[in-house]
Motif scaffolding. Structure first.
Motif, PDB file in Angstrom:
ATOM      1  N   GLY A 510      -9.216  35.162  40.618  1.00 38.90           N
ATOM      2  CA  GLY A 510      -9.228  35.142  39.161  1.00 38.90           C
ATOM      3  C   GLY A 510      -9.230  33.753  38.571  1.00 38.90           C
ATOM      4  N   ARG A 511      -8.494  32.801  39.201  1.00 39.68           N
ATOM      5  CA  ARG A 511      -8.446  31.449  38.654  1.00 39.68           C
ATOM      6  C   ARG A 511      -9.820  30.801  38.692  1.00 39.68           C
ATOM      7  NH1 ARG A 511      -3.920  27.528  40.969  1.00 39.68           N
ATOM      8  NH2 ARG A 511      -2.687  29.221  40.020  1.00 39.68           N
ATOM      9  N   ALA A 512     -10.505  30.939  39.821  1.00 39.88           N
ATOM     10  CA  ALA A 512     -11.859  30.386  39.938  1.00 39.88           C
ATOM     11  C   ALA A 512     -12.798  31.055  38.944  1.00 39.88           C
ATOM     12  CB  ALA A 512     -12.383  30.555  41.365  1.00 39.88           C
ATOM     13  N   ALA A 513     -12.613  32.360  38.734  1.00 38.66           N
ATOM     14  CA  ALA A 513     -13.479  33.075  37.799  1.00 38.66           C
ATOM     15  C   ALA A 513     -13.289  32.553  36.380  1.00 38.66           C
ATOM     16  CB  ALA A 513     -13.184  34.574  37.860  1.00 38.66           C
ATOM     17  N   ARG A 514     -12.035  32.319  35.982  1.00 38.81           N
ATOM     18  CA  ARG A 514     -11.788  31.798  34.633  1.00 38.81           C
ATOM     19  C   ARG A 514     -12.381  30.398  34.463  1.00 38.81           C
ATOM     20  NH1 ARG A 514      -6.885  34.492  35.605  1.00 38.81           N
ATOM     21  NH2 ARG A 514      -5.919  32.579  36.390  1.00 38.81           N
ATOM     22  N   ARG A 515     -12.257  29.588  35.508  1.00 37.19           N
ATOM     23  CA  ARG A 515     -12.819  28.242  35.438  1.00 37.19           C
ATOM     24  C   ARG A 515     -14.332  28.278  35.276  1.00 37.19           C
ATOM     25  NH1 ARG A 515     -10.820  26.626  39.788  1.00 37.19           N
ATOM     26  NH2 ARG A 515     -12.629  26.860  41.166  1.00 37.19           N
ATOM     27  N   GLU A 516     -14.994  29.145  36.023  1.00 36.82           N
ATOM     28  CA  GLU A 516     -16.451  29.253  35.922  1.00 36.82           C
ATOM     29  C   GLU A 516     -16.862  29.846  34.568  1.00 36.82           C
ATOM     30  OE1 GLU A 516     -18.454  27.864  37.839  1.00 36.82           O
ATOM     31  OE2 GLU A 516     -16.999  27.329  39.393  1.00 36.82           O
ATOM     32  N   CYS A 517     -16.076  30.770  34.048  1.00 34.80           N
ATOM     33  CA  CYS A 517     -16.395  31.332  32.722  1.00 34.80           C
ATOM     34  C   CYS A 517     -16.310  30.264  31.647  1.00 34.80           C
ATOM     35  CB  CYS A 517     -15.440  32.483  32.395  1.00 34.80           C
ATOM     36  SG  CYS A 517     -15.768  34.006  33.314  1.00 34.80           S
ATOM     37  N   ASP A 518     -15.309  29.403  31.742  1.00 36.56           N
ATOM     38  CA  ASP A 518     -15.186  28.315  30.776  1.00 36.56           C
ATOM     39  C   ASP A 518     -16.350  27.338  30.894  1.00 36.56           C
ATOM     40  OD1 ASP A 518     -12.834  29.413  29.876  1.00 36.56           O
ATOM     41  OD2 ASP A 518     -11.540  28.119  31.106  1.00 36.56           O
ATOM     42  N   ARG A 519     -16.735  27.037  32.136  1.00 38.23           N
ATOM     43  CA  ARG A 519     -17.865  26.114  32.322  1.00 38.23           C
ATOM     44  C   ARG A 519     -19.155  26.719  31.790  1.00 38.23           C
ATOM     45  NH1 ARG A 519     -18.641  23.924  38.267  1.00 38.23           N
ATOM     46  NH2 ARG A 519     -16.737  22.830  37.655  1.00 38.23           N
ATOM     47  N   TYR A 520     -19.347  28.008  32.048  1.00 39.07           N
ATOM     48  CA  TYR A 520     -20.579  28.646  31.559  1.00 39.07           C
ATOM     49  C   TYR A 520     -20.589  28.713  30.038  1.00 39.07           C
ATOM     50  CZ  TYR A 520     -24.425  31.931  31.034  1.00 39.07           C
ATOM     51  OH  TYR A 520     -25.611  32.514  30.675  1.00 39.07           O
ATOM     52  N   ALA A 521     -19.410  28.921  29.420  1.00 39.26           N
ATOM     53  CA  ALA A 521     -19.349  28.994  27.962  1.00 39.26           C
ATOM     54  C   ALA A 521     -19.825  27.693  27.329  1.00 39.26           C
ATOM     55  CB  ALA A 521     -17.925  29.310  27.521  1.00 39.26           C
ATOM     56  N   SER A 522     -19.544  26.562  27.984  1.00 39.30           N
ATOM     57  CA  SER A 522     -19.997  25.278  27.451  1.00 39.30           C
ATOM     58  C   SER A 522     -21.490  25.067  27.656  1.00 39.30           C
ATOM     59  CB  SER A 522     -19.221  24.139  28.115  1.00 39.30           C
ATOM     60  OG  SER A 522     -19.504  24.066  29.506  1.00 39.30           O
ATOM     61  N   LEU A 523     -22.071  25.765  28.648  1.00 39.38           N
ATOM     62  CA  LEU A 523     -23.502  25.599  28.940  1.00 39.38           C
ATOM     63  C   LEU A 523     -24.371  26.691  28.333  1.00 39.38           C
ATOM     64  CD1 LEU A 523     -23.396  24.610  32.731  1.00 39.38           C
ATOM     65  CD2 LEU A 523     -23.877  23.112  30.803  1.00 39.38           C
ATOM     66  N   GLU A 524     -23.753  27.794  27.896  1.00 37.75           N
ATOM     67  CA  GLU A 524     -24.531  28.938  27.422  1.00 37.75           C
ATOM     68  C   GLU A 524     -25.482  28.595  26.279  1.00 37.75           C
ATOM     69  OE1 GLU A 524     -23.777  33.673  26.594  1.00 37.75           O
ATOM     70  OE2 GLU A 524     -22.185  32.233  26.128  1.00 37.75           O
ATOM     71  N   PRO A 525     -25.064  27.813  25.285  1.00 40.75           N
ATOM     72  CA  PRO A 525     -26.041  27.457  24.239  1.00 40.75           C
ATOM     73  C   PRO A 525     -27.248  26.708  24.782  1.00 40.75           C
ATOM     74  CG  PRO A 525     -23.790  26.978  23.520  1.00 40.75           C
ATOM     75  CD  PRO A 525     -23.713  27.310  24.976  1.00 40.75           C
ATOM     76  N   LEU A 526     -27.016  25.848  25.778  1.00 44.05           N
ATOM     77  CA  LEU A 526     -28.138  25.118  26.379  1.00 44.05           C
ATOM     78  C   LEU A 526     -29.065  26.065  27.127  1.00 44.05           C
ATOM     79  CD1 LEU A 526     -29.481  22.378  27.170  1.00 44.05           C
ATOM     80  CD2 LEU A 526     -28.005  22.406  29.190  1.00 44.05           C
ATOM     81  N   VAL A 527     -28.489  27.000  27.904  1.00 46.56           N
ATOM     82  CA  VAL A 527     -29.306  27.928  28.695  1.00 46.56           C
ATOM     83  C   VAL A 527     -30.164  28.804  27.798  1.00 46.56           C
ATOM     84  CG1 VAL A 527     -29.221  29.893  30.285  1.00 46.56           C
ATOM     85  CG2 VAL A 527     -27.683  27.941  30.616  1.00 46.56           C
ATOM     86  N   LEU A 528     -29.581  29.326  26.734  1.00 45.97           N
ATOM     87  CA  LEU A 528     -30.276  30.310  25.915  1.00 45.97           C
ATOM     88  C   LEU A 528     -31.101  29.702  24.791  1.00 45.97           C
ATOM     89  CD1 LEU A 528     -27.479  33.029  25.617  1.00 45.97           C
ATOM     90  CD2 LEU A 528     -29.334  32.863  27.291  1.00 45.97           C
TER      91      LEU A 528
END
Length: 545
Positions: A510-528
């Motif tokens: 779960g800890r790794a999952a939360r970390r990756e979710c936070d990282r993706y949230a910062s990149l999501e505007p760039l991806v989409l």
């Protein structure tokens, strides 16, 4: 009907020499005039959507498309048309799902797109290894095809001459990639696409004219002369001799649709567009060009069966690889005029240029990944001029072993290698890109597991197919160690690739999952949505890794 004649031989030889001279000159003139990294890798993103779209179409219309799919259409009818449509569907998948996110997150290579989400040398080195694994087999197939093509066109059968043709074409392949860079190889792809579409359109018109402009008559004649009768017009003829023909066909379609959309030499074209809008327009031109060619190759291959017959096609090549050329030759009738010889030379030159352009683009993709993802990522602050030089040297490092492999393997069936490339793309690269771009929880362990697991599964399963052993047309017909029931591995290896990434990600906790979710949230505007709009001096590569 299929004898080319001395005039066609002479004109074809002149056309080949002229094309080689012209394309080398264009590569020198349009290639980077200085050691500029951005210019070598992307051509400053200066290609218009039309030119870039034709270049993408050129990557899709490879020798595997012209020779292999043309042969399947000629010998198996309906099944070949389905494979042609699968190729078009693959391009549509790239257009709708991956094109803009790849453009938004990548810079030069697939490693950039993956490394944007999961930084680290392990990711980049693995991405380079998978890039080489997915493209080198296809490069070997297409380079070996040069010797067979020239032997057929120019009328010689000496093994030493074929090997000389392979070595000569390999030298050109390396020169195109090292001298021309992205812009030079794109120009060759554009030239190849225009010649191939133009000559194919002329041949298709002549074939339809030969049957009184009645396509149904041509199809009925082809079915009668195919030796398969009504089965030529129904699903399942291609794998009729296998234990599971329907599943085998589905597996092949999955490999083409997913693998074709994700092969690195195709996805790298997404980085050459200047904006997301240009990516959309680029893909529109690419889809239109490929759709037109799929229509043309269907008409030409079926026309070859109708006019030449199955016996004539398999006499030239048991797998029907020369069906496209036989259909073009048969369209001119028994007596070939000088004008018709010139037109046929245009067809053969287009196929020859298809082989060269395809391997040049793949060589560039491998060389860019080796220089940028492996060497440059190890040394921070590497001067652009030095990295450009490394990319040119990498083209030589990649190209020489491919030439040797093609020369050694040209007398064997190379279909397993072509299938391997598409299956690695579908089983390793496709899951990695989809997870990286769209799954919030996906992490580095999952990415490495996907790339490695999908690749290993494909290699292991491919060794047990009937393409490698156990059949007269296998790469090793004298042996029989086939144990896998399908011809392609995608039906099993694609789920394995996705499962490896999913399980490795869940195992992270779960800890790794939360970390990756936070990282993706910062990149999501760039991806989409892509990078924010800047001033007129800003370019899409600014600030990217």
């Amino acid at each position: 009907m299929t004898d080319l004649g001395g005039s066609a031989h002479s004109w074809s030889l002149v056309a080949f020499c002229s094309v080689v001279t012209l394309t080398l000159l264009l590569c020198v003139l349009t290639g980077p005039d200085r050691d500029d990294l951005e210019e070598f890798y992307t051509g400053y993103r200066s290609l218009s959507p039309l030119r870039n779209g034709l270049a993408v179409a050129g990557d899709y219309i490879s020798a595997a498309t012209v020779l292999t799919i043309g042969g399947v259409i000629a010998l198996c009818g309906y099944d070949g048309v389905v494979l042609a449509l699968s190729t078009l569907l693959s391009l549509l998948l790239l257009m709708v799902l991956l094109a803009e996110p790849l453009h938004n997150t990548g810079r030069f290579t697939m490693g950039d797109a993956l490394g944007r989400r999961m930084p680290g040398r392990a990711v980049r080195i693995t991405a380079c290894a998978v890039t080489v694994l997915s493209l080198v087999p296809m490069m070997t197939v297409q380079l070996a095809g040069v010797g067979q093509l020239l032997a057929y066109i120019l009328g010689f059968s000496d093994s030493a001459m074929k090997t000389g043709c392979v070595i000569g074409a390999g030298t050109l392949m390396i020169a195109y990639a090292a001298l021309g860079g992205m812009k030079g190889t794109a120009l060759i792809q554009i030239l190849k696409t225009v010649i191939l579409l133009g000559s194919g359109l002329v041949v298709a018109v002549l074939l339809l004219h030969a049957f009184g402009w009645h396509p149904g008559t041509m199809v009925d004649t082809a079915a009668r002369r195919s030796g398969a009768g009504e089965a030529f017009l129904r699903y399942g003829l291609q794998f009729a001799d296998g234990p599971h023909p329907a599943a085998d066909m589905i597996s092949t379609q999955v490999a083409i649709v997913l693998g074709g959309a994700c092969l690195p030499h195709v996805t790298m074209r997404m980085y050459t567009a200047g904006s997301a809008r240009q990516v959309r327009r680029t893909m529109s031109w690419a889809v239109s060009s490929v759709a037109l060619f799929m229509l043309l190759i269907t008409v030409i291959a079926i026309g070859a069966t109708a006019l030449v017959g199955r016996a004539g096609i398999t006499a030239a090549d048991p797998r029907g690889s020369t069906a496209y050329l036989l259909g073009a030759r048969a369209a001119f009738g028994p007596d070939v005029s000088r004008v018709e010889s010139l037109l046929f030379s245009a067809v053969t030159t287009a196929v020859f240029l298809t082989l060269l352009a395809s391997v040049a683009g793949m060589t560039l993709a491998c060389a860019n990944s080796l220089a940028h993802d492996v060497v440059a990522s190890r040394r921070a602050g590497l001067p652009p001029a030095r990295e450009t030089t490394l990319a040119r040297i990498s083209a030589l490092i990649i190209g020489v072993p491919v030439v040797v492999l093609a020369a050694l393997a040209q007398h064997r069936s190379l279909q397993p290698l072509a299938t391997l490339s598409f299956c690695v793309g579908a089983s390793a690269i496709a899951p990695a890109l989809v997870y990286t771009l769209f799954w919030r929880r996906f992490g580095r362990a999952g990415l490495l597991a996907t790339l490695i697991g999908g690749s290993v599964a494909t290699l292991v399963l491919m060794s047990g197919t009937r393409l490698v052993s156990g059949s007269p047309t296998a790469a090793f017909p004298e042996a029989d160690f086939a144990w896998f029931p399908f011809t392609t591995t995608a039906l099993v290896s694609v789920p394995v690739g996705f499962a490896c990434g999913w399980l490795a990600t869940l195992a992270g906790g779960g800890r790794a999952a939360r970390r990756e979710c936070d990282r993706y949230a910062s990149l999501e505007p760039l991806v989409l949505a892509g990078p924010p709009r800047r001033g007129p001096g800003w370019s899409p590569g600014d600030g990217r890794p």
